[in-house]
Design a protein around this motif. Sequence first.
Motif, PDB file in Angstrom:
ATOM      1  N   CYS A  29       0.838  -1.201   0.000  1.00  0.00           N
ATOM      2  CA  CYS A  29       0.000   0.000   0.000  1.00  0.00           C
ATOM      3  C   CYS A  29       0.876   1.256   0.000  1.00  0.00           C
ATOM      4  N   SER A  30       0.443   2.284  -0.716  1.00  0.00           N
ATOM      5  CA  SER A  30       1.191   3.533  -0.749  1.00  0.00           C
ATOM      6  C   SER A  30       0.778   4.438   0.409  1.00  0.00           C
ATOM      7  N   VAL A  31       1.563   5.472   0.638  1.00  0.00           N
ATOM      8  CA  VAL A  31       1.277   6.456   1.692  1.00  0.00           C
ATOM      9  C   VAL A  31      -0.098   7.071   1.441  1.00  0.00           C
ATOM     10  N   HIS A  32      -0.331   7.519   0.226  1.00  0.00           N
ATOM     11  CA  HIS A  32      -1.604   8.161  -0.119  1.00  0.00           C
ATOM     12  C   HIS A  32      -2.781   7.208   0.093  1.00  0.00           C
ATOM     13  N   ASP A  33      -2.634   5.963  -0.334  1.00  0.00           N
ATOM     14  CA  ASP A  33      -3.708   4.973  -0.160  1.00  0.00           C
ATOM     15  C   ASP A  33      -4.022   4.739   1.307  1.00  0.00           C
ATOM     16  N   ALA A  34      -3.001   4.710   2.148  1.00  0.00           N
ATOM     17  CA  ALA A  34      -3.227   4.502   3.584  1.00  0.00           C
ATOM     18  C   ALA A  34      -4.015   5.660   4.180  1.00  0.00           C
ATOM     19  N   LEU A  50      -5.855  15.297   1.872  1.00  0.00           N
ATOM     20  CA  LEU A  50      -5.302  14.504   0.773  1.00  0.00           C
ATOM     21  C   LEU A  50      -4.382  15.331  -0.123  1.00  0.00           C
ATOM     22  N   ALA A  51      -4.493  16.665  -0.048  1.00  0.00           N
ATOM     23  CA  ALA A  51      -3.631  17.536  -0.841  1.00  0.00           C
ATOM     24  C   ALA A  51      -2.425  18.033  -0.041  1.00  0.00           C
ATOM     25  N   CYS A  52      -2.401  17.753   1.253  1.00  0.00           N
ATOM     26  CA  CYS A  52      -1.297  18.207   2.114  1.00  0.00           C
ATOM     27  C   CYS A  52      -0.044  17.359   1.873  1.00  0.00           C
ATOM     28  N   PRO A  53       1.131  17.935   2.154  1.00  0.00           N
ATOM     29  CA  PRO A  53       2.353  17.126   2.104  1.00  0.00           C
ATOM     30  C   PRO A  53       2.282  15.999   3.140  1.00  0.00           C
ATOM     31  N   MET A  54       2.938  14.894   2.850  1.00  0.00           N
ATOM     32  CA  MET A  54       2.924  13.741   3.752  1.00  0.00           C
ATOM     33  C   MET A  54       4.340  13.255   3.988  1.00  0.00           C
ATOM     34  N   GLY A  55       4.514  12.535   5.093  1.00  0.00           N
ATOM     35  CA  GLY A  55       5.822  11.993   5.408  1.00  0.00           C
ATOM     36  C   GLY A  55       5.698  10.760   6.273  1.00  0.00           C
ATOM     37  N   ILE A  56       6.846  10.168   6.559  1.00  0.00           N
ATOM     38  CA  ILE A  56       6.910   8.996   7.427  1.00  0.00           C
ATOM     39  C   ILE A  56       7.941   9.283   8.506  1.00  0.00           C
ATOM     40  N   PHE A  57       7.514   9.237   9.754  1.00  0.00           N
ATOM     41  CA  PHE A  57       8.388   9.490  10.906  1.00  0.00           C
ATOM     42  C   PHE A  57       9.197  10.778  10.752  1.00  0.00           C
ATOM     43  N   GLY A  58       8.531  11.866  10.337  1.00  0.00           N
ATOM     44  CA  GLY A  58       9.180  13.167  10.265  1.00  0.00           C
ATOM     45  C   GLY A  58       9.985  13.448   9.014  1.00  0.00           C
ATOM     46  N   LYS A  59       9.986  12.523   8.089  1.00  0.00           N
ATOM     47  CA  LYS A  59      10.717  12.736   6.828  1.00  0.00           C
ATOM     48  C   LYS A  59       9.712  12.820   5.691  1.00  0.00           C
ATOM     49  N   ALA A  60       9.731  13.956   4.989  1.00  0.00           N
ATOM     50  CA  ALA A  60       8.783  14.172   3.901  1.00  0.00           C
ATOM     51  C   ALA A  60       8.954  13.131   2.809  1.00  0.00           C
ATOM     52  N   VAL A  61       7.841  12.751   2.223  1.00  0.00           N
ATOM     53  CA  VAL A  61       7.822  11.801   1.110  1.00  0.00           C
ATOM     54  C   VAL A  61       7.468  12.598  -0.142  1.00  0.00           C
ATOM     55  N   GLY A  66       3.352   6.966  -4.723  1.00  0.00           N
ATOM     56  CA  GLY A  66       4.274   5.933  -5.189  1.00  0.00           C
ATOM     57  C   GLY A  66       5.120   5.297  -4.106  1.00  0.00           C
ATOM     58  N   HIS A  67       5.161   5.897  -2.915  1.00  0.00           N
ATOM     59  CA  HIS A  67       6.000   5.380  -1.829  1.00  0.00           C
ATOM     60  C   HIS A  67       5.265   4.252  -1.100  1.00  0.00           C
ATOM     61  N   VAL A  68       5.858   3.078  -1.089  1.00  0.00           N
ATOM     62  CA  VAL A  68       5.245   1.898  -0.463  1.00  0.00           C
ATOM     63  C   VAL A  68       5.580   1.863   1.028  1.00  0.00           C
ATOM     64  N   LEU A  69       4.566   1.580   1.816  1.00  0.00           N
ATOM     65  CA  LEU A  69       4.723   1.534   3.271  1.00  0.00           C
ATOM     66  C   LEU A  69       5.284   0.205   3.752  1.00  0.00           C
ATOM     67  N   GLU A  70       5.898   0.254   4.933  1.00  0.00           N
ATOM     68  CA  GLU A  70       6.396  -0.943   5.601  1.00  0.00           C
ATOM     69  C   GLU A  70       5.665  -1.096   6.931  1.00  0.00           C
ATOM     70  N   TYR A  78       1.119  16.758   6.920  1.00  0.00           N
ATOM     71  CA  TYR A  78       1.610  18.068   7.364  1.00  0.00           C
ATOM     72  C   TYR A  78       0.692  19.174   6.877  1.00  0.00           C
ATOM     73  N   ARG A  79       0.187  19.969   7.796  1.00  0.00           N
ATOM     74  CA  ARG A  79      -0.654  21.098   7.407  1.00  0.00           C
ATOM     75  C   ARG A  79       0.235  22.280   7.037  1.00  0.00           C
ATOM     76  N   PRO A  80      -0.290  23.181   6.238  1.00  0.00           N
ATOM     77  CA  PRO A  80       0.508  24.345   5.839  1.00  0.00           C
ATOM     78  C   PRO A  80       0.869  25.204   7.045  1.00  0.00           C
ATOM     79  N   LEU A  81       2.052  25.785   7.022  1.00  0.00           N
ATOM     80  CA  LEU A  81       2.476  26.664   8.105  1.00  0.00           C
ATOM     81  C   LEU A  81       1.781  28.010   7.972  1.00  0.00           C
TER      82      LEU A  81
END
Length: 100
Positions: A29-34, A50-61, A66-70, A78-81
Motif C-alpha cells: 500500500c502507498s502512503v496516499h492509499d493509507a 489529501l492535498a497536504c504534504p505527507m511523510g513517514i516518521f518526520g521525513k517528507a515523502v 508511489g511510496h510503499v509503506l512498511e 503536514y498542514r501548511p504553516l
Amino acid sequence: MADAFIDVEVVYAAVDRQCLLSVRVPNGCSVHDAVVRSGIAAQFPEANVLACPMGIFGKAVADPAGHVLEEGDRVEIYRPLIADPKEVRRMRAAKAAKSR
C-alpha cells in the motif's frame, strides 16, 4: 509466507486537535492509499488532508502515491504553516535587539 496486510498509523494535527489512527492496509500500500483508507479526511472536513504534504516518521515523502509503506510506519500529514519559522525568529531577534 509474507503477511497480506501490515499495520501502520496515520496522524494529522490541526491547530485545535489531533488524531492518530491505526490502520491495517494491504502489503504494498502507498502512503496516499493509507491516508484514504484511514478515513482521516472525514474527521477534518475543513482541511484538504489529501492535498497536504505527507511523510513517514518526520521525513517528507516526495511521491505519496508511489511510496510503499512498511510494517509499523507512521504516516504524518503536514498542514501548511501559518508563518515562516525563520522569519518569526528574525522578527523576534530584531525586537529583542531593539529593546536593549
